[in-house]
Design a protein around this motif. Structure first.
Motif, PDB file in Angstrom:
ATOM      1  N   ARG A   5      -1.585  16.719 -30.852  1.00  0.00           N
ATOM      2  CA  ARG A   5      -0.643  17.383 -29.949  1.00  0.00           C
ATOM      3  C   ARG A   5       0.643  16.441 -29.441  1.00  0.00           C
ATOM      4  O   ARG A   5       0.440  15.499 -29.441  1.00  0.00           O
ATOM      5  CB  ARG A   5      -1.383  17.628 -28.600  1.00  0.00           C
ATOM      6  CG  ARG A   5      -0.266  18.643 -27.493  1.00  0.00           C
ATOM      7  CD  ARG A   5      -1.026  19.032 -26.431  1.00  0.00           C
ATOM      8  NE  ARG A   5      -1.303  17.822 -25.460  1.00  0.00           N
ATOM      9  CZ  ARG A   5      -2.731  17.447 -25.167  1.00  0.00           C
ATOM     10  NH1 ARG A   5      -3.798  18.341 -25.753  1.00  0.00           N
ATOM     11  NH2 ARG A   5      -2.806  16.463 -24.453  1.00  0.00           N
ATOM     12  N   VAL A   6       1.812  17.356 -29.918  1.00  0.00           N
ATOM     13  CA  VAL A   6       3.131  16.717 -29.473  1.00  0.00           C
ATOM     14  C   VAL A   6       3.496  16.821 -27.978  1.00  0.00           C
ATOM     15  O   VAL A   6       3.325  17.845 -27.605  1.00  0.00           O
ATOM     16  CB  VAL A   6       4.137  17.118 -30.483  1.00  0.00           C
ATOM     17  CG1 VAL A   6       5.635  16.626 -29.992  1.00  0.00           C
ATOM     18  CG2 VAL A   6       3.805  16.884 -31.987  1.00  0.00           C
ATOM     19  N   ILE A   7       3.566  15.625 -27.312  1.00  0.00           N
ATOM     20  CA  ILE A   7       4.125  15.862 -26.081  1.00  0.00           C
ATOM     21  C   ILE A   7       5.409  15.645 -25.823  1.00  0.00           C
ATOM     22  O   ILE A   7       6.014  15.840 -24.564  1.00  0.00           O
ATOM     23  CB  ILE A   7       3.222  14.614 -25.280  1.00  0.00           C
ATOM     24  CG1 ILE A   7       3.422  13.444 -25.416  1.00  0.00           C
ATOM     25  CG2 ILE A   7       1.611  14.976 -25.209  1.00  0.00           C
ATOM     26  CD1 ILE A   7       2.925  12.332 -24.667  1.00  0.00           C
ATOM     27  N   TRP A   8       6.285  15.018 -26.669  1.00  0.00           N
ATOM     28  CA  TRP A   8       7.699  15.177 -26.521  1.00  0.00           C
ATOM     29  C   TRP A   8       8.601  14.769 -27.780  1.00  0.00           C
ATOM     30  O   TRP A   8       7.891  14.192 -28.922  1.00  0.00           O
ATOM     31  CB  TRP A   8       8.018  13.577 -25.712  1.00  0.00           C
ATOM     32  CG  TRP A   8       9.455  13.188 -25.735  1.00  0.00           C
ATOM     33  CD1 TRP A   8      10.414  13.548 -24.739  1.00  0.00           C
ATOM     34  CD2 TRP A   8       9.946  12.444 -26.441  1.00  0.00           C
ATOM     35  NE1 TRP A   8      11.433  12.981 -25.013  1.00  0.00           N
ATOM     36  CE2 TRP A   8      11.343  12.238 -26.167  1.00  0.00           C
ATOM     37  CE3 TRP A   8       9.631  11.417 -27.828  1.00  0.00           C
ATOM     38  CZ2 TRP A   8      12.375  11.312 -26.749  1.00  0.00           C
ATOM     39  CZ3 TRP A   8      10.631  10.609 -28.497  1.00  0.00           C
ATOM     40  CH2 TRP A   8      11.889  10.534 -27.835  1.00  0.00           C
ATOM     41  N   ARG A   9       9.747  15.473 -27.794  1.00  0.00           N
ATOM     42  CA  ARG A   9      10.461  15.169 -29.024  1.00  0.00           C
ATOM     43  C   ARG A   9      11.969  15.018 -28.627  1.00  0.00           C
ATOM     44  O   ARG A   9      12.417  15.248 -27.814  1.00  0.00           O
ATOM     45  CB  ARG A   9      10.621  16.795 -29.703  1.00  0.00           C
ATOM     46  CG  ARG A   9       9.353  17.266 -30.439  1.00  0.00           C
ATOM     47  CD  ARG A   9       9.589  18.512 -31.037  1.00  0.00           C
ATOM     48  NE  ARG A   9       8.544  19.294 -31.894  1.00  0.00           N
ATOM     49  CZ  ARG A   9       7.533  19.788 -31.189  1.00  0.00           C
ATOM     50  NH1 ARG A   9       7.307  20.002 -30.016  1.00  0.00           N
ATOM     51  NH2 ARG A   9       6.627  20.251 -32.328  1.00  0.00           N
ATOM     52  N   SER A  10      12.624  14.133 -29.602  1.00  0.00           N
ATOM     53  CA  SER A  10      13.824  13.595 -29.422  1.00  0.00           C
ATOM     54  C   SER A  10      14.997  14.466 -29.807  1.00  0.00           C
ATOM     55  O   SER A  10      14.480  15.684 -30.381  1.00  0.00           O
ATOM     56  CB  SER A  10      14.030  12.230 -29.928  1.00  0.00           C
ATOM     57  OG  SER A  10      14.185  12.536 -31.399  1.00  0.00           O
TER      58      SER A  10
END
Length: 321
Positions: free
Chosen positions: A244-249
């Protein structure tokens, strides 16, 4: 610097020093403002002569081209990815081209700095760092499957209790490399914005290559990790539906090819034109079919202002520790 090139630098300076001493004696033998004017004229002429002479030591034209690619690639992957490009460069430039790989980002850039290689590939953070340290020459930006940019992401397992960056305190975390934009700089900066320093993590692992971060998270060696979104794939047994991705720049421009600082402007222009011509050729699609890039595009320094700003902020935060 080679001894012959060094002599080309030293000799004009010695000649100028000798000439300057003579001119000073001549000027001081004259009276009043006339002497001052004549000395100023002599001095200006001498400086111009020195500059003209010193240009003779400029880098000799290339006789071969040594290329160091991004260290995310193994030696075998390097040949698979960039072998066809190397062959095209040989044809376009009429030069022998050799592919080499650095041990990591720092080693790759150090090879460029010392002149061990002529051009090198690096990411956005590597670029702004190199520019501040030894001013290499910008050639082109990479274009990849996802276009001209990508994002840094922080991932965890779907069965993890980690839901946000703030939850990373005390957790085991996988970074890639200290000079990686997506693998360290931007994720660490986001942690600092959430009050988390490197020392606040349970353990920080530096796993070098991008896919290793996903592997470490998937196999539970760490609780979360940083990786570029375009490197997040089902390699080495990783199943994306369990991550799961919890943050994207924000978007980051892809990497660049850089030339060593001592390369002549003519060679920089010639290599840049060759890379852009090859990228726009009908053979490009086939040439890059196994590569990590799909071509190249024109680049300018301001393309990386966002990363440069992030680096300055990170440097400031680290000084305040």
């Amino acid at each position: 610097m080679p001894a012959t090139a060094l002599m080309h630098v030293v000799w004009p300076l010695l000649a100028f020093a000798s000439t300057l001493s003579y001119m000073h004696k001549r000027a001081t033998s004259l009276q009043g403002s006339e002497g001052t004017v004549k000395f100023s004229t002599f001095l200006l002429a001498g400086m111009l002569s020195c500059c003209m002479l010193s240009t003779s030591w400029a880098a000799e034209p290339l006789k071969a081209l040594r290329i160091a690619a991004n260290p995310n690639l193994s030696s075998i992957e390097l040949l698979t990815n960039f072998g066809p490009l190397a062959a095209a460069m040989e044809k376009e430039l009429s030069l022998k081209v050799e592919l080499v790989t650095g041990k990591d980002y720092a080693d790759t850039l150090n090879q460029l700095k010392t002149g061990a290689v002529d051009i090198a590939g690096t990411g956005a953070f590597g670029y702004v760092t190199a520019m501040s340290e030894f001013s290499p020459k910008l050639l082109v930006r990479f274009v990849e499957d996802d276009g001209e940019s990508y994002r840094a992401v922080i991932i965890t397992r779907t069965d993890s209790t980690i839901r946000s960056v703030a939850d990373l305190r005390g957790k085991r975390f996988a970074f890639t490399d200290l000079r990686s934009t997506s693998g360290f700089l931007l994720p660490m900066l986001e942690m600092q914005r959430n009050g988390i320093e490197l020392k606040d993590l349970g353990k920080a692992e530096f796993v070098k290559k991008q896919p290793n971060s996903a592997v470490a998270v998937y196999t539970r060696q760490v609780d979360a990790g940083a990786i570029a979104d375009n490197q997040l794939g089902e390699k080495y047994g990783v199943k994306l539906d369990e991550l799961r991705v919890i943050w994207r720049s924000e978007p980051i421009f892809h990497g660049v090819w850089l030339a060593r600082p001592s390369m002549s402007d003519d060679d920089v222009k010639r290599i840049t034109q060759a890379l852009l011509k090859i990228s726009a050729s009908p053979e490009a699609k086939q040439m890059f079919r196994n590569a990590s890039v799909r071509g190249f595009t024109a680049a300018k320094d301001s393309d990386f202002d966002n990363v440069r700003t992030a680096k300055r902020l990170l440097d400031k935060l680290e000084k305040e520790k």
